[in-house]
Scaffold this motif. Structure first.
Motif, short mmCIF file in Angstrom:
data_model
loop_
_atom_site.label_atom_id
_atom_site.label_comp_id
_atom_site.label_asym_id
_atom_site.label_seq_id
_atom_site.Cartn_x
_atom_site.Cartn_y
_atom_site.Cartn_z
N GLY A 383 53.79 51.92 55.33
CA GLY A 383 53.56 52.46 54.38
C GLY A 383 51.94 51.89 53.57
N LYS A 384 51.73 52.19 52.32
CA LYS A 384 50.94 51.68 51.34
C LYS A 384 51.96 51.05 49.97
CE LYS A 384 46.95 53.94 53.26
NZ LYS A 384 45.86 54.58 53.14
N PRO A 385 52.44 50.06 50.54
CA PRO A 385 53.46 49.61 49.09
C PRO A 385 52.54 49.62 47.91
CG PRO A 385 54.43 48.56 51.20
CD PRO A 385 52.71 49.29 51.51
N ASP A 386 51.72 48.47 47.98
CA ASP A 386 51.32 48.20 45.99
C ASP A 386 50.07 47.45 46.59
OD1 ASP A 386 52.23 45.31 47.07
OD2 ASP A 386 51.49 44.72 45.83
N THR A 387 49.26 47.65 45.39
CA THR A 387 47.76 46.90 45.71
C THR A 387 47.50 46.04 45.05
OG1 THR A 387 47.99 48.54 43.26
CG2 THR A 387 46.82 49.72 45.91
N TYR A 388 48.76 45.03 44.31
CA TYR A 388 48.59 43.65 44.01
C TYR A 388 47.16 43.42 44.90
CZ TYR A 388 49.70 39.03 43.39
OH TYR A 388 49.89 37.45 43.80
N HIS A 389 47.54 42.99 46.21
CA HIS A 389 46.98 41.76 46.55
C HIS A 389 45.37 42.44 47.12
CE1 HIS A 389 48.83 38.76 48.23
NE2 HIS A 389 50.15 38.92 48.54
N ALA A 390 44.99 44.12 47.15
CA ALA A 390 43.48 44.51 47.46
C ALA A 390 42.91 44.08 45.46
CB ALA A 390 44.02 45.54 48.42
N TYR A 391 43.84 44.78 44.89
CA TYR A 391 43.09 44.75 43.73
C TYR A 391 42.62 43.26 42.92
CZ TYR A 391 42.33 47.31 39.13
OH TYR A 391 41.69 48.42 38.02
N GLN A 392 43.66 42.96 43.37
CA GLN A 392 43.20 40.88 42.87
C GLN A 392 42.10 41.18 43.21
OE1 GLN A 392 46.74 38.50 40.98
NE2 GLN A 392 46.52 38.29 43.12
N ALA A 393 41.49 41.05 44.73
CA ALA A 393 40.58 40.64 45.18
C ALA A 393 39.15 41.45 45.22
CB ALA A 393 40.25 40.95 46.98
N VAL A 394 39.62 42.19 45.11
CA VAL A 394 38.08 43.05 43.68
C VAL A 394 37.66 43.00 42.52
CG1 VAL A 394 38.36 45.53 45.81
CG2 VAL A 394 39.31 44.87 43.54
N LEU A 395 38.97 42.58 42.04
CA LEU A 395 39.02 41.97 40.13
C LEU A 395 38.28 40.35 40.28
CD1 LEU A 395 40.88 43.56 38.29
CD2 LEU A 395 39.42 44.57 39.01
N LEU A 396 38.29 39.87 41.30
CA LEU A 396 38.17 38.33 40.83
C LEU A 396 36.83 38.07 40.72
CD1 LEU A 396 39.78 35.24 40.20
CD2 LEU A 396 39.57 35.35 43.27
N PRO A 397 35.87 38.30 41.63
CA PRO A 397 34.44 37.92 42.20
C PRO A 397 33.63 38.72 41.01
CG PRO A 397 35.31 38.65 43.96
CD PRO A 397 36.31 38.44 43.22
N GLN A 398 34.43 39.66 40.07
CA GLN A 398 33.66 40.12 39.05
C GLN A 398 34.05 39.53 37.46
OE1 GLN A 398 33.52 44.77 39.07
NE2 GLN A 398 35.54 44.69 40.59
N GLY A 399 34.88 38.35 37.54
CA GLY A 399 35.40 37.94 36.38
C GLY A 399 35.49 36.31 36.11
N VAL A 400 35.21 35.44 35.74
CA VAL A 400 35.30 34.11 36.18
C VAL A 400 36.36 33.54 36.24
CG1 VAL A 400 34.07 33.84 33.62
CG2 VAL A 400 36.17 33.82 33.87
N LEU A 401 36.01 32.36 37.04
CA LEU A 401 37.74 31.59 37.58
C LEU A 401 38.02 31.26 36.60
CD1 LEU A 401 38.66 30.13 39.81
CD2 LEU A 401 37.55 28.46 39.99
N ALA A 402 39.20 31.62 36.16
CA ALA A 402 40.24 31.32 35.52
C ALA A 402 41.62 30.60 35.44
CB ALA A 402 40.53 32.14 34.03
N PRO A 403 42.74 30.52 34.97
CA PRO A 403 43.79 29.93 35.51
C PRO A 403 44.64 31.09 35.91
CG PRO A 403 43.83 28.86 33.39
CD PRO A 403 42.33 29.38 33.20
N SER A 404 44.14 32.36 35.24
CA SER A 404 45.08 33.86 36.03
C SER A 404 43.85 34.52 36.57
CB SER A 404 45.65 34.43 35.09
OG SER A 404 45.83 34.84 33.49
N VAL A 405 44.02 35.79 37.13
CA VAL A 405 43.42 37.06 36.60
C VAL A 405 42.84 37.44 35.92
CG1 VAL A 405 42.41 39.06 38.65
CG2 VAL A 405 43.70 37.30 39.58
N ALA A 406 44.03 37.97 35.55
CA ALA A 406 43.55 38.62 33.46
C ALA A 406 43.30 37.82 32.74
CB ALA A 406 45.42 39.50 33.08
N GLY A 407 43.13 36.80 32.42
CA GLY A 407 42.41 35.67 31.40
C GLY A 407 41.24 35.38 32.63
N GLY A 408 40.35 35.62 34.16
CA GLY A 408 39.26 35.96 34.03
C GLY A 408 38.77 36.50 33.78
N LEU A 409 39.63 38.10 32.91
CA LEU A 409 38.57 39.44 32.66
C LEU A 409 38.27 39.05 31.15
CD1 LEU A 409 40.65 41.61 34.72
CD2 LEU A 409 38.98 40.71 35.31
#
Length: 419
Positions: A383-409
């Protein structure tokens, strides 16, 4: 004819972000978030598991930061489920692997372990929800960090213990790199959410042991299984090489993930006003370059085989979605921080591969596993258990490089962090 945006471009990433969120939104169940099947429906005969619930809470907190409709309510649902639902052990503290007593939980109940891996994701979920300002998240983060502090963090080793029995009386005769890698991510997120850089320094200690120590000493191949004294076990699970969490051999995706995390760590140290060891940059380059050279098309077909042996021969040839997701994130991060046109080319190549083979344009989400010919498979993951890796992958280049993905937004809310 209307031209479609190129995979990996900002327009494509934004659309894929919306699509992944829409797909993931169907995962809510009464006690958290469930495991999705290939069509995006919750699998009824699987228990609600802490690691899935926590990872999806993290995803919905990120989606809330991005302004997705209903994402805040979904993040709140996850925070409540982790804070006071049946996944939390109200008697002994910490979190069960899965909801106890559920008819589907029999195998989990028999093991009755409390692992570092799901606990790190509770920290990550709570930290991201705290950054998003969700109610109850800060309290959950305090609870989760308290459990890590009391039971999992080994100050002498500078790393996490792997797991305990339910009542915290006996710990497992094993130490693992996977849970410690995710502890680095979780600790950086916790520091970003709280300003407590004790967690940044602990993330550095883990990375120093496992990357600057073990991986460097093994030619940038990382043994992931260890004795309690941190002696490597290179033959661990040789008889079960396709284990989803503890496979035999070198896991290329983790090398790429580590290379990215080292640079998030460098940013965190800078923001904490602490010295940034030069090896964070050199080791990040070495991990990435060796993983890309040895791992991509290692068996002659495009994609990253799941695992390689210690001579770089593919062992499990299936392609996992999370590996190419981490590959794109690592390529972007190294290009952003260190700058090379070579890595920019790999970023484009890997996004085109992901868009062609992993993105499911019929049912939504990403195929979690492919066979070596690029066809959907389910030998390791169903199946498709979760979207953690894929969702972070599409978000990271849209933000800034920070300690965390959330912080980069949130680039405008933290001094010194600019788009």
């Amino acid at each position: 004819m209307t031209a479609h945006p190129a995979p990996g471009s900002l327009a494509w990433l934004r659309q894929e972000e919306h699509d992944l969120y829409a797909f993931a939104s169907a995962s809510a169940v009464a006690d958290g978030f469930g495991w999705l099947d290939p069509r995006g429906e919750v699998v009824a005969d699987r228990p609600t598991e802490t690691w899935i619930c926590a990872r999806m809470t993290h995803v919905f907190a990120l989606a809330d930061l991005r302004g997705e409709p209903r994402a805040g309510r979904l993040a709140d649902h996850g925070v409540r489920a982790l804070a006071s639902g049946p996944l939390r052990d109200a008697e002994h503290g910490g979190w069960h692997e899965a909801v106890p007593g559920d008819p589907a939980s029999q195998d989990h109940d028999q093991r009755a372990r409390k692992g570092a891996y799901p606990h790190t994701f509770v920290v990550l979920a709570a930290a991201s929800a705290t950054v998003a300002g969700r109610p109850g998240a800060r309290e959950l983060l305090k609870q989760a960090l308290g459990v890590i502090e009391e039971h999992f963090w080994d100050e002498e080793a500078g790393a996490l213990r792997e797991s305990w029995d339910r009542s915290w009386n006996s710990t497992e005769d094993y130490r693992g790199a996977n849970s410690n890698m995710h502890a680095v991510e979780a600790f950086l997120a916790a520091a970003d959410a709280t300003g407590d850089h004790r967690w940044t320094r602990r993330a550095l200690r883990i990375a120093q042991r496992l990357v600057h120590g073990v991986a460097r000493e093994h030619g940038w191949r990382l043994p992931e299984h260890f004795t309690p004294g941190w002696q490597a076990l290179p033959d661990y699970n040789r008889d079960r090489p396709d284990h989803p969490f503890r496979p035999f051999g070198s896991t290329t995706g983790h090398l790429l993930e580590w290379s990215r995390l080292l640079l998030h760590l460098a940013v965190a140290l800078e923001e904490a006003g602490e010295a940034v060891p030069a090896w964070l940059h050199t080791d990040a380059r070495a991990l990435f370059d060796h993983a890309a050279e040895r791992g991509w098309a290692a068996d002659g077909s495009d994609g990253f085989p799941y695992t390689l042996d210690w001579s770089d021969t593919p062992v499990v040839r299936e392609r996992m979605h999370w590996v190419v997701a981490e590959a794109t994130m690592a390529a972007w991060t190294l290009g952003h921080r260190l700058g090379t046109t070579k890595r920019a080319g790999l970023y484009d190549r890997w996004w085109h591969y992901a868009a062609r083979y992993h993105v499911d344009t019929d049912h939504g989400g990403w195929h979690h596993e492919l066979d070596p010919e690029g066809r959907p498979a389910d030998g390791v993951w169903s199946g498709k258990p979760d979207t953690y890796h894929a969702y972070q992958a599409v978000l990271l280049p849209q933000g800034v490089l920070a300690p965390s993905v959330a912080g980069g937004l949130l680039p405008t809310t933290i001094p010194g962090r600019t788009p």
